[in-house]
Every structure is written in structure tokens, then in C-alpha cells.
Design a protein around this motif. Sequence first.
Motif, short mmCIF file in Angstrom:
data_model
loop_
_atom_site.label_atom_id
_atom_site.label_comp_id
_atom_site.label_asym_id
_atom_site.label_seq_id
_atom_site.Cartn_x
_atom_site.Cartn_y
_atom_site.Cartn_z
N MET A 99 0.82 -1.21 0.00
CA MET A 99 0.00 0.00 0.00
C MET A 99 0.86 1.27 0.00
N THR A 100 1.96 1.24 0.77
CA THR A 100 2.81 2.44 0.84
C THR A 100 3.38 2.75 -0.54
N LEU A 101 3.80 1.69 -1.24
CA LEU A 101 4.40 1.92 -2.56
C LEU A 101 3.34 2.36 -3.57
N LEU A 102 2.18 1.72 -3.51
CA LEU A 102 1.13 2.07 -4.47
C LEU A 102 0.69 3.52 -4.29
N LEU A 103 0.59 3.96 -3.03
CA LEU A 103 0.18 5.34 -2.77
C LEU A 103 1.23 6.32 -3.28
N HIS A 104 2.48 5.84 -3.33
CA HIS A 104 3.55 6.74 -3.76
C HIS A 104 3.65 6.84 -5.29
N LEU A 105 3.31 5.77 -5.99
CA LEU A 105 3.50 5.75 -7.45
C LEU A 105 2.66 6.82 -8.14
N GLY A 106 3.25 7.39 -9.20
CA GLY A 106 2.49 8.35 -10.00
C GLY A 106 1.40 7.64 -10.79
N GLN A 107 1.68 6.42 -11.22
CA GLN A 107 0.74 5.65 -12.03
C GLN A 107 0.53 4.28 -11.37
N PRO A 108 -0.16 4.25 -10.23
CA PRO A 108 -0.27 2.97 -9.49
C PRO A 108 -0.96 1.87 -10.29
N GLN A 109 -1.82 2.27 -11.24
CA GLN A 109 -2.53 1.23 -12.02
C GLN A 109 -1.57 0.46 -12.93
N ARG A 110 -0.34 0.99 -13.09
CA ARG A 110 0.62 0.29 -13.92
C ARG A 110 1.63 -0.51 -13.07
N ALA A 111 1.37 -0.59 -11.78
CA ALA A 111 2.35 -1.21 -10.88
C ALA A 111 2.74 -2.61 -11.34
N PHE A 112 1.78 -3.33 -11.92
CA PHE A 112 2.08 -4.71 -12.31
C PHE A 112 3.02 -4.79 -13.52
N ASN A 113 3.24 -3.65 -14.19
CA ASN A 113 4.25 -3.65 -15.27
C ASN A 113 5.57 -4.20 -14.76
N ALA A 114 5.88 -3.87 -13.50
CA ALA A 114 7.16 -4.29 -12.93
C ALA A 114 7.21 -5.80 -12.71
N MET A 115 6.02 -6.42 -12.63
CA MET A 115 5.99 -7.87 -12.47
C MET A 115 5.80 -8.59 -13.81
N VAL A 116 5.02 -7.97 -14.69
CA VAL A 116 4.76 -8.59 -15.99
C VAL A 116 5.99 -8.50 -16.89
N THR A 117 6.60 -7.33 -16.91
CA THR A 117 7.81 -7.14 -17.71
C THR A 117 8.90 -6.58 -16.82
N PRO A 118 9.43 -7.38 -15.92
CA PRO A 118 10.44 -6.83 -15.02
C PRO A 118 11.72 -6.47 -15.77
#
Lengths: 295, 377
Positions: free
Chosen positions: B75-94
Motif C-alpha cells: 500500500m505504501t508503494l502504491l500510494l507513492h506511485l504516480g501511475q499505481p494502475q501500472r504497478a504490475f508492469n514491474a511484475m509482468v515485464t520486469p
Amino acid sequence: MTCEKDIDRRGQTAQGDEDDGDARTGRRGFLKDVGKAVASIGALAASGTALLATKQTAQAAAEPGPPAIAGYDWNEHQWGYGIDATRCIGCLRCVEACKAENDVVPTAHHFRTWVERYVWLEGEERPHVDSHSDPDNVAASGSEKEYRFDNRYQGKKVYKAFFVPKICNHCRHPSCVQVCPTGATFKTKDGAVLIDHSYCIGCQYCVQACPYGARFFDPRTQVTEKCTWCYHRITKGLKPACVEVCPVNARIFGDLNNEASDISKFVTENRVQVLKPETGNAPTCFYVGLDKEVS
Amino acid sequence: MEGTFHASSYIGYVYPNETIIPWTVMIVVYPYMTGLVAGAFSVSSMYHVFGMEKFKPVARFALLTALCFMLFVPMTLLLHLGQPQRAFNAMVTPHLTSAFAAFGYFAAFYTLLLMIETWFAFRADNVIRARNSTGLVRTFYRTITLWSDDISEKARAYDEKWMLSLAIIGIPAAHGLHGYVGFVFGSLKAREWWGSDMMPVIFLFSAVISGIAALIVLYTLVSKLRKTPIDEACVRGMAGALWGFLMFTVLLEGLEFANVVYKGKEGIEVIMEYVTGPLFYRYFVLQFGLGAIVPIIILGIMFMRATRGKAFIAGAVIASLLVLMNVFLMRWNVVIGGQEIAKTMRGLLHYHDPGGRDGLAVALTVLACPLVSLSIL
């Protein structure tokens, strides 16, 4: 001047998606295909496919496809940038041109390029350093959209002074690219470090990792921004805006592959330096006229 | 539209783009929470893996505490991200060269492990609860036991076996997750205050002390609320561990600082100006003094005088609260402190709370969430 920004991994511009067919060979196209496949074979197969996608798209992130720009082959060029600090007069036309050309956030806190002023006063060992974003200089300008240096040293005994333009160093080993968790920022074959704004998650890890302070977070788009060497211009044979407007040729740009280019001559005819070489970032922005106090 | 941003005031010279501090209090809370997870898990493992009987009363509670905190770490990281909806990009295409690309995998793996271990730890109890209840309550407990109904000796031994294996894997996982947070900071060469090889080690040690301290406080608090007797031997065990690890931690942090000062590399002037100026109070006085030296003395005196009973519990809780403050300040002084020293090494910035989703109020709310979930569970 045109204002085409948002260059993505394939070098396409936001306004110029004319070649959508080729785009399908890129990562997005691949992901679409994966999406369709997943939908058709069902949830059970999804995990396996995702693993495969992870592997292949990770490779795609490491090796971006060539830009779909008509008549431009990025294998033919190796761009380089030069700054002759002895020539800079601190007029700041470069900064204003960059802001206009690239639609940079019009404030005193967001810059793709900036100019620093170093002044030694008599009897003092270390220089006074400021840039046009200094509150006093902004006050002298009266606007955060126009830039100038104030006259704070008038009447004082200055024994040494100069200006140093700064810009993204488009490093050979960019620490910003290293740390990007998604591969949204990447090094192109022709030497530029760019950002795919549609893929950036806005974590600002790259902002932290840049030793030069060249990156910033765009509060409008919520993604990271930086100098692209005006990639939309250079791929059409034009110079970056800052180089174009410099009245004293303090900024030099060109193709290092071409021996006759301005930048090749600049690098071969001068003893050039780079900023913070100890970081191992290996900038491709070369300087003449630096001082030990400049970092 | 220019968008909202919070520029910081500064002295000296800083790069123009540096006037907006990239990582806010949310990135202070993030390592604080992963640290609490790693520390609480360590206490749980002292019983589950190393068989230290005196930690038995808190072993399962520690596991639950770790899980509650871990659930809110992303939650802390998601709240910090400018584009939290893209957070999974880091897992899908690390992007595999990024120290942060593996976070999603690490965190997901460890969260899953914690959930399974907690499920085994509480399975038998929940089966009994299901048997002793009726209606919806029964359905609820039946569901969370995943319809298992076997609490024979054999089944319990099977639970124990699984818990042991998971706890053994969990030790490197928990500490890997947190040590890696230390690596994220320690590997950033752009910042003098961060780029240190000792950073992951310091993060790990401070994580252990924060976890133990949190458990001492929570265990005594919960016992008071439930009106159950406090197992003094258990608190004594935790306080002893806290005391020992705290001394190590302070020593490491002191050595790290001494290294920076003694090497006296380029820019040391601005670092000295910072630590003797804006940082003095929250670094030397609060973090080192009140947060470390005082609890070491409190615990030391209590162990030397063999204090017993309520006085010991009270002393241990006070020392623990001070240690919790110490570790929070350590995270703050690293994360915010590192960014207050300009990359130019010629100026100092002053962090302002940006408010909104990235601000202090939301960060404290996120920090309180695990406590709320813990009280419900």
C-alpha cells in the motif's frame, strides 16, 4: 517549431501514430497477442503464458525495437553533445527554447536543461553558485516562465566567474536505466536515453539514481521527464532546440560516427571532460572549460 | 494545467530539479513496515524453528503481527506511485537490472508463505471454534479452515511439520525482503548519505530490534486488554534479545557514521553542516540518545538489578517504545535525510510534507491499518 513529444520506445510521436502496423512487432503488440491467447485458452494456461510473456517481454525491454520514423535508421548514428563552458554568456535562451519546444512544466522547479553561475569573490576560497531557478533570480525575472540571472554581484570584487550549461548526459552506462523496474526508460541504439511515458509507473527511482539531477517528476502526467536531445528533431536532421538557439555556439550537437560533424571535431580538437566520471556513468555529454569546483 | 507539486526551500546550491524531493514519508513507512515484518517473524521463528520455549506465548501472535504488517506494505508503494494502475508492469515485464524489479515477486512469495504458515498455526483452533459454534459463525470458521475438520494428534503433527518447513524458508525470505530494501538505498551511488555497503546490514539489525520492540508492546497491551496474565519469562526473553541486538545496531550505525566522517570525502563540509544543524536533534539526540542509549541503559540496569514483576514489564515497554521511535527516526533520517543533502554536495534542502495521498496523514493511517487488522483478527 513543432511540439511533438511523448516519444515512445519505437521513436513514434504521440501525434504521429501513422505506422500502427509496425507497432505490432513491438512489446505492446506482443502483449495484445498474449492477451488474446490467454483469453482463448483459459485461466489454467494463463500462468504458463504469463511466465513466457515475462521472459520474452523482459528481453524486449532490454532491447528496444528500432523507431518507426520514415527515412531514419538508428544504426547509422551515434549522437553526442558538447558544451564549451568558456563560451556561455548565461543568456538562458537555451532554457526558454527547451521549455517551449518540449512543453516542459512552466515553473522554476522543472528543467530539461539549466545554466549554473560560478562566481569567486576576492578573499574567498570557494565559489558562490546559483542557477536561474534561484528565488532571487526568479524574482529578478518576475516570472517563473522567463529566466535571467540577477545583478547580485554588481559593485563586488569578482576575481573569477563563468557559466556552465547542464543537461542530461545521455550516459553510456546510465544509472537511471539500470534502476528502472519496468524498462520504461531505455538507451537507444543511437545513444539517447529516452522514457516511454505510457509504460512509466512513476516510482521516481530513476530520479534518485541520476547523479546529475537531470530528471524530474512531471506533476501533470505523473511520470518522469527528462531531456531527449529533442529526439523528434534530431531524427529529422535538425538540431536540438537548445543548440539551435545558442547565440555563441556554446552548445554543440552531432553524430560521432561522422568525422566531419561539429561534435566529432569538438571532441578531437579539444581535451574534453565529463561530469562526475567517478560514478562510472560514462556521459556522452562532453565539456570544455570546466573547473575543479564544477560537479 | 501545471499540476500540483511541493517545492522545498534550501540553502547553498542545489540542482534546480532537486527542489522537489522525490521520495516522501511513504517511503519512510515502507522500510519501517518491512522491518517490523522481518523482526516479528524472527521472534516467531525463535520458537518455531529454534525451539526456544520461552518465546512460545508470542510465537503465533508474532506470526499474525508479521502478516498484518506485510499485507499493507505494498500500500505504501502504491500510494507513492504516480501511475499505481501500472504497478504490475514491474511484475509482468520486469527490467532485470533494476534492484526494484524483484520486489513484487519477493513480496508476493513471502506474503503467501506467511498466509499459509498462519493458516496452519491457527487451523486447529479454528476447527474447534467451528465445532463449538452454530449458524453463520460456524460457516465462517468452517470456511477459513478450508473445511478441514481433523484435529487428531496426527493431523496436528502434520501442521507442525509444515510450519517448521515454512518457518525455515521464511527466515531467509523475511530477511531477504528487508535486506533488499537496504540494498535499494545502499546501491544508489548518486547519494553520499545512502551509497554504503553497510546499509543492508544496518537495515536488517534495525528491523530485528523494531520487530522485537513492537511485539513487547503489543503483547503486553493485548494481555492487558484481554485481562490475561503476562508471561514474564517471555517478555524477559524478548527484552534480552532486544538489548543485545540494540547494542549491535547502535554500534553499526555509529561505525557507518564514523566512516563517512573519517573518510572525509568531497562534500564532507555539507554533511557536517547537516548533521550538526538540521539533523542534530533528530539524529544525535532522538535517534541515538533517547532512542538507543536510554533503552540500553534502562534494560541494562534492569538486568543488572534483576528487576522483576510489574516494574520489569513497565521498563521493557518504555524501552521498546523508545526503540520503535529510534527505528522510525532511523528510516526517516536515511530516506528523507539522504534527499535533504543535495546531489551538488553544495546545499541542503528542507523536506515539506506534500499532504494528500503521499503525505504524513495518509502514511500514519497506513501504519495504523495493520494494528486495526490485528485487533480484528
